[in-house]
Design a protein around this motif. Structure first.
Motif, PDB file in Angstrom:
ATOM      1  N   LYS A 150      28.235 -54.911   0.035  1.00 15.52           N
ATOM      2  CA  LYS A 150      27.806 -53.839   0.935  1.00 15.52           C
ATOM      3  C   LYS A 150      28.243 -52.477   0.403  1.00 15.52           C
ATOM      4  N   LEU A 153      25.985 -51.576  -2.568  1.00 17.05           N
ATOM      5  CA  LEU A 153      24.671 -51.140  -2.090  1.00 17.05           C
ATOM      6  C   LEU A 153      24.722 -49.735  -1.489  1.00 17.05           C
ATOM      7  N   SER A 154      25.822 -49.415  -0.814  1.00 16.60           N
ATOM      8  CA  SER A 154      25.932 -48.090  -0.216  1.00 16.60           C
ATOM      9  C   SER A 154      26.008 -46.998  -1.277  1.00 16.60           C
ATOM     10  N   GLY A 157      22.536 -48.871  -4.190  1.00 16.03           N
ATOM     11  CA  GLY A 157      21.354 -49.617  -3.779  1.00 16.03           C
ATOM     12  C   GLY A 157      20.051 -48.849  -3.960  1.00 16.03           C
ATOM     13  N   LYS A 158      20.038 -47.588  -3.558  1.00 13.53           N
ATOM     14  CA  LYS A 158      18.805 -46.800  -3.594  1.00 13.53           C
ATOM     15  C   LYS A 158      18.358 -46.466  -5.016  1.00 13.53           C
ATOM     16  N   SER A 160      18.925 -48.428  -7.708  1.00 16.13           N
ATOM     17  CA  SER A 160      18.903 -49.630  -8.545  1.00 16.13           C
ATOM     18  C   SER A 160      17.795 -50.592  -8.151  1.00 16.13           C
ATOM     19  N   HIS A 161      16.812 -50.123  -7.382  1.00 14.04           N
ATOM     20  CA  HIS A 161      15.786 -51.033  -6.870  1.00 14.04           C
ATOM     21  C   HIS A 161      14.988 -51.713  -7.966  1.00 14.04           C
ATOM     22  N   LEU A 188      18.969 -58.883   0.174  1.00 14.03           N
ATOM     23  CA  LEU A 188      18.920 -58.261  -1.143  1.00 14.03           C
ATOM     24  C   LEU A 188      17.515 -57.803  -1.496  1.00 14.03           C
ATOM     25  N   PHE A 191      16.459 -54.249  -0.973  1.00 11.92           N
ATOM     26  CA  PHE A 191      16.920 -53.220  -1.900  1.00 11.92           C
ATOM     27  C   PHE A 191      16.324 -53.378  -3.289  1.00 11.92           C
TER      28      PHE A 191
END
Length: 252
Positions: A150, A153-154, A157-158, A160-161, A188, A191
């Protein structure tokens, strides 16, 4: 709310705040807090004088001003507890570079029990300008692994899609775990565009993680407490460097 990022300023020669700013350029609200390892490690206290430390501190503050970065230092009270307490309020600690020279010295240079006591996630990487190309996530049903995921991703995440993600999961024992695994894969896929899954056995977990990681290109390993086994094992630690791996972990 700003994300607070800690990092040691004297773990490498000629460190540049610009590299950290580039790594996290996509994070709008952030603050950086540096600390001197020599303030918290007995081994390093006599290796450099106050003049060198003051020069480094002044140089970094000036660089932060030029880059318009929110940056400060942990004040020196020569107490490891101060650093550990600071980590309770931080969102991440970044440590780089991870090289053959220093990865085997982590537990000698950093304060005693630093890596297993720190209260926020830790990101160890070779190069902030090229941190990772693929993502390997270990989920062994330990809460620490979920905390690490988590947090990763924070932060990433945005951006690394388009990265390939491989989820390593320990074979579930019962129905609730099977459903949780399916939910995690779906989570997952919110993302990432490319998510694969590989089942593992419970025995020799760290070895299995390393074996899969060596097949990837510049992977970042997102782990819970299993990361400590990798860092404390000389053979595993060497393989991390050999294959240009990064480690993003949490022990909380």
């Amino acid at each position: 709310m700003k994300k607070q990022i800690l990092f040691p300023v004297d773990f490498q020669c000629g460190m540049r705040l610009a590299d950290y700013a580039h790594l996290l350029s996509h994070i709008d609200k952030k603050s950086f807090v540096g600390f001197f390892l020599r303030d918290f490690s007995r081994q390093l206290k006599s290796k450099a004088g106050d003049h060198e430390k003051n020069m480094m501190q002044s140089g970094l503050l000036e660089e932060a001003r030029q880059l318009n970065l929110d940056f400060d230092f942990i004040k020196n009270h020569s107490s490891t507890n101060l650093l550990l307490n600071q980590s309770r309020f931080a969102d991440l600690i970044i440590i780089n570079p991870v090289t053959h020279t220093n990865i085997l010295q982590l537990n000698q240079v950093f304060p005693d029990h630093f890596f297993d006591s720190i209260a926020c996630p830790v990101f160890l990487l070779e190069d902030p300008l090229k941190p990772y190309q693929e993502i390997l996530v270990l989920f062994d049903y330990d809460q620490s692994g979920l905390v690490a995921l988590k947090s990763f991703l924070s932060f990433f995440g945005k951006v690394s899609h388009d990265k390939k993600v491989t989820l390593l999961t320990v074979s579930p024992d019962d129905s609730p775990e099977i459903y949780f695994e399916k939910y995690l894969v779906s989570y997952l896929k919110r993302f990432f565009n490319d998510v694969g899954i590989v089942p593992l056995y419970t025995n020799n977990l760290a070895q299995q993680v390393i074996t899969h990681a060596t097949k990837l290109t510049r992977p970042v390993l997102v782990l819970g407490r299993t990361a400590l086994e990798l860092l404390n094992n000389q053979q595993f630690a060497s393989q991390v460097v050999d294959h240009h791996m990064s480690i993003f972990y949490s022990n909380a």
